[in-house]
Design a protein around this motif. Structure first.
Motif, PDB file in Angstrom:
ATOM      1  N   ASN A 170       8.661   5.182 -12.517  1.00 47.13           N
ATOM      2  CA  ASN A 170       7.702   5.222 -12.791  1.00 47.13           C
ATOM      3  C   ASN A 170       7.491   4.869 -14.770  1.00 47.13           C
ATOM      4  OD1 ASN A 170       6.143   6.080 -10.519  1.00 47.13           O
ATOM      5  ND2 ASN A 170       6.568   8.022 -10.822  1.00 47.13           N
ATOM      6  N   ALA A 171       7.474   3.746 -14.846  1.00 45.13           N
ATOM      7  CA  ALA A 171       7.823   3.467 -16.321  1.00 45.13           C
ATOM      8  C   ALA A 171       6.650   2.630 -16.236  1.00 45.13           C
ATOM      9  CB  ALA A 171       9.036   2.861 -17.069  1.00 45.13           C
ATOM     10  N   THR A 218       3.691   0.937 -10.314  1.00 49.66           N
ATOM     11  CA  THR A 218       3.326   0.586  -9.347  1.00 49.66           C
ATOM     12  C   THR A 218       1.680   0.929  -9.456  1.00 49.66           C
ATOM     13  OG1 THR A 218       3.493   1.560  -6.917  1.00 49.66           O
ATOM     14  CG2 THR A 218       4.734  -0.162  -8.026  1.00 49.66           C
ATOM     15  N   MET A 219       0.689   0.148  -8.832  1.00 51.22           N
ATOM     16  CA  MET A 219      -0.887   0.861  -8.732  1.00 51.22           C
ATOM     17  C   MET A 219      -0.900   2.094  -8.209  1.00 51.22           C
ATOM     18  SD  MET A 219      -2.924  -2.929  -8.983  1.00 51.22           S
ATOM     19  CE  MET A 219      -1.940  -3.685  -7.714  1.00 51.22           C
ATOM     20  N   THR A 220      -0.628   1.999  -6.849  1.00 55.11           N
ATOM     21  CA  THR A 220      -0.719   3.127  -5.654  1.00 55.11           C
ATOM     22  C   THR A 220       0.190   4.516  -7.111  1.00 55.11           C
ATOM     23  OG1 THR A 220       2.144   2.401  -4.894  1.00 55.11           O
ATOM     24  CG2 THR A 220      -0.390   1.832  -3.439  1.00 55.11           C
ATOM     25  N   ALA A 221       1.818   4.093  -7.305  1.00 51.74           N
ATOM     26  CA  ALA A 221       2.564   5.116  -7.706  1.00 51.74           C
ATOM     27  C   ALA A 221       1.603   5.819  -9.079  1.00 51.74           C
ATOM     28  CB  ALA A 221       3.446   5.048  -8.678  1.00 51.74           C
ATOM     29  N   THR A 222       0.713   5.259  -9.503  1.00 50.54           N
ATOM     30  CA  THR A 222      -0.809   5.440 -10.694  1.00 50.54           C
ATOM     31  C   THR A 222      -1.495   6.499 -10.603  1.00 50.54           C
ATOM     32  OG1 THR A 222       0.131   3.265 -12.410  1.00 50.54           O
ATOM     33  CG2 THR A 222      -1.710   4.733 -12.828  1.00 50.54           C
ATOM     34  N   ILE A 223      -2.016   6.210  -9.477  1.00 51.90           N
ATOM     35  CA  ILE A 223      -3.260   7.040  -8.589  1.00 51.90           C
ATOM     36  C   ILE A 223      -2.872   7.773  -8.029  1.00 51.90           C
ATOM     37  CG2 ILE A 223      -5.029   6.090  -6.758  1.00 51.90           C
ATOM     38  CD1 ILE A 223      -4.804   3.610  -7.031  1.00 51.90           C
ATOM     39  N   ALA A 224      -1.577   7.530  -7.498  1.00 50.54           N
ATOM     40  CA  ALA A 224      -1.431   9.165  -6.767  1.00 50.54           C
ATOM     41  C   ALA A 224      -0.554  10.398  -7.896  1.00 50.54           C
ATOM     42  CB  ALA A 224       0.063   8.964  -5.878  1.00 50.54           C
ATOM     43  N   SER A 225      -0.181  10.109  -8.696  1.00 52.10           N
ATOM     44  CA  SER A 225      -0.119  10.530  -9.789  1.00 52.10           C
ATOM     45  C   SER A 225      -0.898  11.704 -10.804  1.00 52.10           C
ATOM     46  CB  SER A 225       1.683  10.189 -11.037  1.00 52.10           C
ATOM     47  OG  SER A 225       1.330   9.101 -11.313  1.00 52.10           O
ATOM     48  N   GLU A 226      -1.770  10.510 -11.112  1.00 48.98           N
ATOM     49  CA  GLU A 226      -2.661  11.008 -12.077  1.00 48.98           C
ATOM     50  C   GLU A 226      -4.389  10.703 -11.974  1.00 48.98           C
ATOM     51  OE1 GLU A 226      -2.814   7.337 -14.924  1.00 48.98           O
ATOM     52  OE2 GLU A 226      -0.951   7.259 -15.619  1.00 48.98           O
ATOM     53  N   MET A 227      -4.192  10.826 -10.468  1.00 50.56           N
ATOM     54  CA  MET A 227      -5.926  11.521  -9.781  1.00 50.56           C
ATOM     55  C   MET A 227      -6.243  12.494 -10.603  1.00 50.56           C
ATOM     56  SD  MET A 227      -8.448  10.046  -9.456  1.00 50.56           S
ATOM     57  CE  MET A 227      -9.003   8.372  -8.917  1.00 50.56           C
ATOM     58  N   GLY A 228      -5.537  13.273  -9.650  1.00 48.84           N
ATOM     59  CA  GLY A 228      -5.003  15.484  -9.716  1.00 48.84           C
ATOM     60  C   GLY A 228      -5.811  15.187 -11.621  1.00 48.84           C
ATOM     61  N   GLY A 239       1.118  -1.376  -0.216  1.00 51.77           N
ATOM     62  CA  GLY A 239      -0.019   0.057  -0.429  1.00 51.77           C
ATOM     63  C   GLY A 239       0.943   1.037   0.110  1.00 51.77           C
ATOM     64  N   GLU A 240       2.378   0.982   0.374  1.00 51.02           N
ATOM     65  CA  GLU A 240       2.881   2.281  -0.256  1.00 51.02           C
ATOM     66  C   GLU A 240       2.847   3.338  -1.602  1.00 51.02           C
ATOM     67  OE1 GLU A 240       5.033   5.464   1.278  1.00 51.02           O
ATOM     68  OE2 GLU A 240       4.569   3.974   2.902  1.00 51.02           O
ATOM     69  N   THR A 241       3.430   4.165  -1.108  1.00 49.43           N
ATOM     70  CA  THR A 241       2.909   5.261  -2.541  1.00 49.43           C
ATOM     71  C   THR A 241       3.923   6.019  -2.838  1.00 49.43           C
ATOM     72  OG1 THR A 241       0.396   5.263  -2.858  1.00 49.43           O
ATOM     73  CG2 THR A 241       1.574   6.819  -3.833  1.00 49.43           C
ATOM     74  N   MET A 242       3.877   7.598  -1.796  1.00 49.83           N
ATOM     75  CA  MET A 242       4.926   8.066  -2.199  1.00 49.83           C
ATOM     76  C   MET A 242       7.001   7.853  -2.269  1.00 49.83           C
ATOM     77  SD  MET A 242       5.225  11.411  -3.030  1.00 49.83           S
ATOM     78  CE  MET A 242       3.379  11.797  -2.613  1.00 49.83           C
ATOM     79  N   ALA A 243       7.080   6.765  -2.028  1.00 46.89           N
ATOM     80  CA  ALA A 243       8.556   6.215  -1.817  1.00 46.89           C
ATOM     81  C   ALA A 243       8.886   5.602  -3.018  1.00 46.89           C
ATOM     82  CB  ALA A 243       9.086   5.509  -0.421  1.00 46.89           C
ATOM     83  N   VAL A 244       7.173   4.824  -3.165  1.00 56.10           N
ATOM     84  CA  VAL A 244       7.881   4.397  -4.187  1.00 56.10           C
ATOM     85  C   VAL A 244       7.977   5.122  -5.562  1.00 56.10           C
ATOM     86  CG1 VAL A 244       6.834   2.216  -5.680  1.00 56.10           C
ATOM     87  CG2 VAL A 244       7.093   2.094  -2.975  1.00 56.10           C
ATOM     88  N   MET A 245       6.505   5.763  -5.333  1.00 59.09           N
ATOM     89  CA  MET A 245       6.740   6.739  -6.954  1.00 59.09           C
ATOM     90  C   MET A 245       8.060   7.807  -7.451  1.00 59.09           C
ATOM     91  SD  MET A 245       3.148   9.336  -7.510  1.00 59.09           S
ATOM     92  CE  MET A 245       3.980  10.507  -6.578  1.00 59.09           C
ATOM     93  N   MET A 246       9.010   8.275  -6.041  1.00 60.37           N
ATOM     94  CA  MET A 246       9.690   8.705  -6.587  1.00 60.37           C
ATOM     95  C   MET A 246      11.097   7.992  -7.288  1.00 60.37           C
ATOM     96  SD  MET A 246       9.226  11.320  -2.937  1.00 60.37           S
ATOM     97  CE  MET A 246      10.835  11.959  -3.012  1.00 60.37           C
ATOM     98  N   VAL A 247      10.637   7.009  -6.819  1.00 62.71           N
ATOM     99  CA  VAL A 247      12.204   6.109  -7.228  1.00 62.71           C
ATOM    100  C   VAL A 247      12.459   5.241  -7.883  1.00 62.71           C
ATOM    101  CG1 VAL A 247      13.257   6.441  -4.562  1.00 62.71           C
ATOM    102  CG2 VAL A 247      12.289   5.056  -4.971  1.00 62.71           C
ATOM    103  N   THR A 248      10.780   4.596  -8.629  1.00 67.27           N
ATOM    104  CA  THR A 248      10.887   3.920  -9.742  1.00 67.27           C
ATOM    105  C   THR A 248      11.304   3.773 -10.930  1.00 67.27           C
ATOM    106  OG1 THR A 248       7.932   3.814  -9.299  1.00 67.27           O
ATOM    107  CG2 THR A 248       9.856   2.229  -7.649  1.00 67.27           C
TER     108      THR A 248
END
Length: 297
Positions: A224-225, A241-251, A213-222
């Motif tokens: 995002n491809a 990851t799925m969590t990074a996709t939701i966090a980066s695109e929902m807005g 369920g982790e989002t921010m740390a994964v979104m910053m270092v993976t």
């Protein structure tokens, strides 16, 4: 006695209300996710939704790259966190002197309380260059970097719950093993750890839930491809990851659009995965308690 019962009644009511309200909140969250996410099954073709290309601008909403990206990162993180977490809990519970315990436990609690964005920043500044230079990769923004950070995020959960489980093992077990001539390590490996296996398994399951369920740390270092992973070397490549996709695109999506609905559909998948992990952890813990009660009786 009657006076005491009257005083306890409001407390019992508050405790029950808190328990029922938590069930109500989770149910409302699930209903909201279903309401917003299930229309994606009607408005997006299944071939696109369960495809291998994620490119919403062109109408490609394939969730498999995101799903497998989350699985790869989470599994790698758990493979790192399990020996680290269980080993640390054994050190604190069984081996370390009191002064070292008093140092390690606060440090682990501090690590558990660090915000994800801080860990992500540390990952960008420290872990990313080390991974890139140490493994001679074109970029350090990869699934492995995310897995390392996730491992450090999941480790405090595993350490805390595993240590509690180890501390509940009766001292007589250890004393009996040592009296029979077993060494300290033989006692830990063959007596203490098996006796606490239910709690340790619960700790691992909850660590998995914490990691997935982790989002921010994964979104910053993976990196995002959203690329479909192929082979074992996918962990060394940029991933999403799925969590990074939701966090980066929902807005950025329009309310009610197919893209919006697919993001909520991904949220449903995450909700079900987390719910399954927690139910399994609760089942393992309850089963272990029942076994303990039967053995004592």
């Amino acid at each position: 006695m009657i006076e005491q019962t009257r005083r306890e009644r409001p407390v019992n009511i508050l405790i029950k209300a808190a328990g029922y309200s938590s069930i109500l909140f989770v149910t409302l969250i699930f209903i909201f996710l279903m309401r917003e996410g299930l229309p994606a099954l009607a408005n997006v073709s299944l071939s696109s939704l369960f495809g291998t290309i994620w490119y919403p601008i062109e109408g490609y909403f394939g969730i498999w790259p995101l799903f497998f990206g989350s699985i790869i990162v989470t599994l790698t993180a758990i493979l790192i966190a399990i020996p680290l977490g269980i080993g640390t809990s054994l050190l604190i519970s069984e081996i370390a002197p009191m002064w070292l315990k008093n140092v390690l436990k606060p440090l682990i609690e501090i690590l558990a309380g660090l915000p994800s964005v801080v860990l992500g920043f540390i990952g960008i500044q420290v872990v990313v260059p080390l991974v890139r230079e140490g493994l001679n990769l074109p970029t350090g923004l990869s699934g492995l970097t995310g897995a390392i950070l996730l491992a450090f995020i999941a480790t405090p959960t595993i350490v805390s719950i595993s240590e509690d489980a180890l501390n509940t093992v009766p001292a007589s077990y250890r004393q009996a093993a040592l009296a029979l001539g077993a060494t300290k390590w033989q006692t830990i490996w063959n007596i203490t750890l098996p006796a606490a296996k239910t709690g340790v398994l619960t700790a691992v399951m909850l660590g998995v839930g914490r990691a997935i369920g982790e989002t921010m740390a994964v979104m910053m270092v993976t990196g995002n491809a959203p690329v479909m992973p192929h082979g074992l070397d996918a962990i060394f490549l940029p991933i999403r990851t799925m969590t990074a996709t939701i966090a980066s695109e929902m807005g950025e999506v329009a309310n009610g659009s197919p893209h919006y609905q697919v993001l909520f559909f991904i949220g449903i998948i995450l909700f079900m995965v987390s719910l399954t992990i927690n139910v399994v952890a609760s089942w393992v813990s309850t089963r272990g308690l029942k076994r303990s009660e039967r053995s004592l009786s």
